[in-house]
Motif scaffolding. Structure first.
Motif, PDB file in Angstrom:
ATOM      1  N   THR A 114     -23.470  33.487  75.743  1.00 29.91           N
ATOM      2  CA  THR A 114     -22.971  34.794  75.313  1.00 29.91           C
ATOM      3  C   THR A 114     -23.589  35.234  73.983  1.00 29.91           C
ATOM      4  O   THR A 114     -23.780  36.420  73.752  1.00 29.91           O
ATOM      5  N   ASP A 115     -23.885  34.277  73.119  1.00 29.71           N
ATOM      6  CA  ASP A 115     -24.461  34.623  71.818  1.00 29.71           C
ATOM      7  C   ASP A 115     -25.868  34.055  71.648  1.00 29.71           C
ATOM      8  O   ASP A 115     -26.357  33.895  70.530  1.00 29.71           O
ATOM      9  N   VAL A 116     -26.511  33.733  72.788  1.00 30.60           N
ATOM     10  CA  VAL A 116     -27.867  33.174  72.749  1.00 30.60           C
ATOM     11  C   VAL A 116     -28.729  33.912  73.756  1.00 30.60           C
ATOM     12  O   VAL A 116     -28.346  34.059  74.922  1.00 30.60           O
ATOM     13  N   GLU A 117     -29.863  34.388  73.315  1.00 37.20           N
ATOM     14  CA  GLU A 117     -30.784  35.035  74.240  1.00 37.20           C
ATOM     15  C   GLU A 117     -31.387  33.995  75.178  1.00 37.20           C
ATOM     16  O   GLU A 117     -31.617  32.848  74.790  1.00 37.20           O
ATOM     17  N   ASN A 121     -24.616  22.940  71.993  1.00 37.36           N
ATOM     18  CA  ASN A 121     -23.754  22.303  72.984  1.00 37.36           C
ATOM     19  C   ASN A 121     -23.872  23.087  74.288  1.00 37.36           C
ATOM     20  O   ASN A 121     -23.551  24.277  74.334  1.00 37.36           O
ATOM     21  N   VAL A 122     -24.330  22.419  75.326  1.00 37.60           N
ATOM     22  CA  VAL A 122     -24.578  23.106  76.595  1.00 37.60           C
ATOM     23  C   VAL A 122     -24.020  22.281  77.752  1.00 37.60           C
ATOM     24  O   VAL A 122     -23.662  21.111  77.595  1.00 37.60           O
ATOM     25  N   VAL A 135     -36.887  17.204  90.674  1.00 37.03           N
ATOM     26  CA  VAL A 135     -36.202  18.345  90.063  1.00 37.03           C
ATOM     27  C   VAL A 135     -37.244  19.380  89.664  1.00 37.03           C
ATOM     28  O   VAL A 135     -38.221  19.064  88.978  1.00 37.03           O
ATOM     29  N   LEU A 136     -37.027  20.638  90.079  1.00 37.85           N
ATOM     30  CA  LEU A 136     -38.003  21.694  89.827  1.00 37.85           C
ATOM     31  C   LEU A 136     -37.631  22.580  88.641  1.00 37.85           C
ATOM     32  O   LEU A 136     -38.511  23.061  87.925  1.00 37.85           O
ATOM     33  N   HIS A 137     -36.328  22.813  88.437  1.00 38.46           N
ATOM     34  CA  HIS A 137     -35.915  23.733  87.366  1.00 38.46           C
ATOM     35  C   HIS A 137     -34.454  23.481  87.013  1.00 38.46           C
ATOM     36  O   HIS A 137     -33.651  23.079  87.859  1.00 38.46           O
ATOM     37  N   LEU A 138     -34.098  23.735  85.749  1.00 36.38           N
ATOM     38  CA  LEU A 138     -32.733  23.542  85.270  1.00 36.38           C
ATOM     39  C   LEU A 138     -32.252  24.774  84.518  1.00 36.38           C
ATOM     40  O   LEU A 138     -33.039  25.439  83.835  1.00 36.38           O
ATOM     41  N   ASP A 139     -30.954  25.065  84.656  1.00 35.01           N
ATOM     42  CA  ASP A 139     -30.303  26.107  83.863  1.00 35.01           C
ATOM     43  C   ASP A 139     -29.270  25.443  82.956  1.00 35.01           C
ATOM     44  O   ASP A 139     -28.395  24.709  83.440  1.00 35.01           O
ATOM     45  N   PHE A 140     -29.366  25.711  81.644  1.00 39.35           N
ATOM     46  CA  PHE A 140     -28.376  25.229  80.685  1.00 39.35           C
ATOM     47  C   PHE A 140     -27.603  26.428  80.139  1.00 39.35           C
ATOM     48  O   PHE A 140     -28.195  27.451  79.795  1.00 39.35           O
ATOM     49  N   SER A 141     -26.281  26.278  80.040  1.00 41.08           N
ATOM     50  CA  SER A 141     -25.443  27.344  79.492  1.00 41.08           C
ATOM     51  C   SER A 141     -24.783  26.861  78.203  1.00 41.08           C
ATOM     52  O   SER A 141     -24.128  25.807  78.194  1.00 41.08           O
TER      53      SER A 141
END
Length: 219
Positions: A34-37, A71-72, A86-92
């Motif tokens: 939310t506060d990170v591009e 912290n993700v 593993v091809l790709h990862l999403d971190f939130s």
């Protein structure tokens, strides 16, 4: 304690650039919040597998991006099942003071009495959806099945979670059932007399000795 994962910023490029990155033992990824591009990054494949082996996919990760710590949690994993890669990862990025939704494994302990008696364990629900603070996410949820007998069913309502953890699944959702063993089909035994009688009847039919069909003159 959250495990640390080192990451480096990367430039967005063509598909060939991603292939080259993977050939070097790195996994392309992206981190957002939310506060990170949204920022494209890359991590070492070996370090990611070490993280998964130690704490799984549903725990807090301390991601260090070129010296900046975040912290993700892992939100998405794209993989190639054929090559097991593993091809790709999403971190939130997450706020440690805000509750988050995640899932944890349901681990069964012991051997059910019903299974010892020949029953079959049907474990239909293997993960539990929960909501809690990131720092309170349990490693898993356990349930001891030793006293279960044939015909017993365990639902979500029977599970116990730590204080501060909210279960999101419906209480009546079935976790497991001990079902009776399937009976093997029983073949009917044919006695010698019955077999001879059957053969004789078959022979009569072949020789035309069955009931005669009257002709029109005899009706």
């Amino acid at each position: 304690m959250a495990m640390e994962l080192q990451a480096q910023k990367r430039q967005v490029g063509p598909r060939s650039a991603l292939t080259e990155l993977r050939n070097k033992g790195k996994i392309p990824a992206v981190v957002y919040g939310t506060d990170v591009e949204s920022e494209p990054i890359a991590i070492e494949e070996s370090q990611f597998h070490q993280l998964v082996n130690q704490q799984g996919l549903n725990r807090v990760v301390k991601l260090n991006v070129d010296g900046k710590s975040l912290n993700v949690m892992i939100k998405d994993v794209q993989s190639d099942p054929i090559r097991n890669k593993v091809l790709h990862l999403d971190f939130s990025k997450i706020n440690m003071n805000e509750k988050t939704d995640t899932s944890v494994s349901i681990v069964l302990e012991g051997e059910a009495e019903g299974v010892k008696d020949g029953g079959v364990l049907q474990h239909t629900m293997r993960e539990l959806n929960i909501r809690c603070l990131p720092g309170e996410i349990p490693d898993n949820v356990t349930y001891n099945i030793e006293k279960l007998t044939v015909g017993d069913t365990v639902t979500v309502a029977d599970l116990t979670v730590p204080n501060g953890v909210e279960i999101l699944d419906a209480p009546e959702s079935v976790v497991l059932t001990i079902v009776p063993p399937q009976a093997e089909p029983v073949e009917e035994e044919t006695t010698v007399g019955e077999a001879e009688e059957t053969d004789a009847e078959a022979g009569d039919e072949e020789n035309g000795s069955g009931d005669a069909v009257p002709n029109k003159g005899q009706e």
